[in-house]
Design an enzyme around this catalytic site. Structure first.
Site, mmCIF file in Angstrom:
data_model
loop_
_atom_site.group_PDB
_atom_site.id
_atom_site.type_symbol
_atom_site.label_atom_id
_atom_site.label_comp_id
_atom_site.label_asym_id
_atom_site.label_seq_id
_atom_site.Cartn_x
_atom_site.Cartn_y
_atom_site.Cartn_z
ATOM 1 N N HIS A 74 35.429 0.710 54.183
ATOM 2 C CA HIS A 74 35.583 -0.723 54.474
ATOM 3 C C HIS A 74 37.095 -0.814 54.723
ATOM 4 C CE1 HIS A 74 36.563 -4.932 52.994
ATOM 5 N NE2 HIS A 74 35.652 -5.222 54.158
ATOM 6 N N ASP A 128 39.290 -3.627 61.454
ATOM 7 C CA ASP A 128 39.207 -4.941 61.799
ATOM 8 C C ASP A 128 40.094 -5.403 63.335
ATOM 9 O OD1 ASP A 128 38.088 -6.498 59.362
ATOM 10 O OD2 ASP A 128 39.531 -5.272 58.574
ATOM 11 N N HIS A 144 43.215 -6.837 58.972
ATOM 12 C CA HIS A 144 42.445 -7.938 58.083
ATOM 13 C C HIS A 144 43.166 -9.263 57.850
ATOM 14 C CE1 HIS A 144 40.078 -9.945 55.306
ATOM 15 N NE2 HIS A 144 38.919 -8.926 55.877
#
EC number: 4.6.1.-
Length: 274
Positions: free
Chosen positions: A5, A27, A41
């Site tokens: 992640h 992201d 992010h």
């Protein structure tokens, strides 16, 4: 699929792969005109994580191309899926189409190199909300207009905003998408989340003839107890800040004979028939 992640800095790619991930999520941040600028992010993000790591998007793609190209010195064979978390909620919905064009062209130029690259990872486009579905239309239009429609075979769609599953299905119908669809369910690791929607997604995935969900994953899991709960329900993937913890859980007696890590030979667009 174990998805690392928020892998937004180039140096984090090897870090998460070394922990056991076979997929990474990063992201994509856009400027106000819908042009993809950086992998970033920003604050707030998951508990215990630094939210500010970043890279130039095109430089990130150049690096990840090497990491997923057979015979390249940087190859990490285990990395088979790239999840692009598209921060479209930060720009006007009117710019979603422009954003889709831009991301498609940058993938063509820097990842696939318009047919000259052998980079082989599958691409998952993570769309935050159904209202931004024009991104998908633009992405597909651009591949077609540029003469590279065949790359659609490598690209899947995923709506990540925990919206109503029937509403998501309706949007997929509008777009004419009946395959290569993942469904995420989750929340930041700072909070607990129930399993009602996750169970609903899994039930739809397993319904014969239902073509709007091929894979389901849970995010962002850091506690082993929640990882176990998700595996017992039958998820296809787990997104985690701690891939090594997922690896340890998968080795436990309860799961060792039921799950294995996906490889490049596993098609991420096909429903698993156990």
């Amino acid at each position: 699929w174990i998805m690392g992640h928020m892998v937004n800095a180039i140096e984090q790619v090897d870090e998460f792969l070394n922990l056991g991930a076979n997929a990474i999520e990063f992201d994509i941040d856009f400027d106000k005109d819908g042009i993809a600028q950086i992998t970033h992010h920003g604050i707030p993000c998951d508990c215990g994580r630094k939210c500010t790591k970043k890279a130039i998007f095109t430089e990130y793609l150049d690096n990840i191309r090497q990491v997923t190209t057979p015979d390249d010195p940087k190859l990490r064979e285990q990395l088979v899926l790239l999840a692009l978390d598209l921060k479209l909620q930060r720009i006007s919905s009117a710019k979603a189409y422009r954003a889709g064009e831009d991301v498609a062209k940058k993938l063509l130029d820097h990842y696939w190199q318009r047919g000259n690259s052998r980079a082989r990872a599958y691409i998952l486009l993570n769309i935050p909300l159904v209202e931004d579905y024009e991104f998908i239309r633009a992405f597909k239009d651009t591949l077609k207009n540029e003469g590279y429609e065949s790359y659609n075979d490598k690209v899947g769609i995923n709506f990540t905003g925990n919206e109503d599953l029937d509403k998501i299905r309706d949007v997929l119908e509008i777009l004419g998408i009946h395959k290569q669809v993942w469904q995420a369910d989750g929340i930041t690791s700072c909070f607990a989340r129930g399993t009602e929607r996750l169970k609903e997604a899994l039930e739809k995935r397993d319904t014969p003839g239902y073509s709007y969900i091929n894979k389901v994953y849970a995010w962002t899991l850091v506690r082993k107890s929640i990882m176990r709960r998700s595996l017992r329900l039958g998820v296809d993937g787990v997104m985690s800040n701690n891939p090594d913890r997922v690896i340890k859980v998968l080795k436990e007696k309860e799961f060792a004979d039921k799950f294995r890590l996906a490889t490049y030979n596993d098609n991420p667009w096909e429903k698993f028939r156990g």
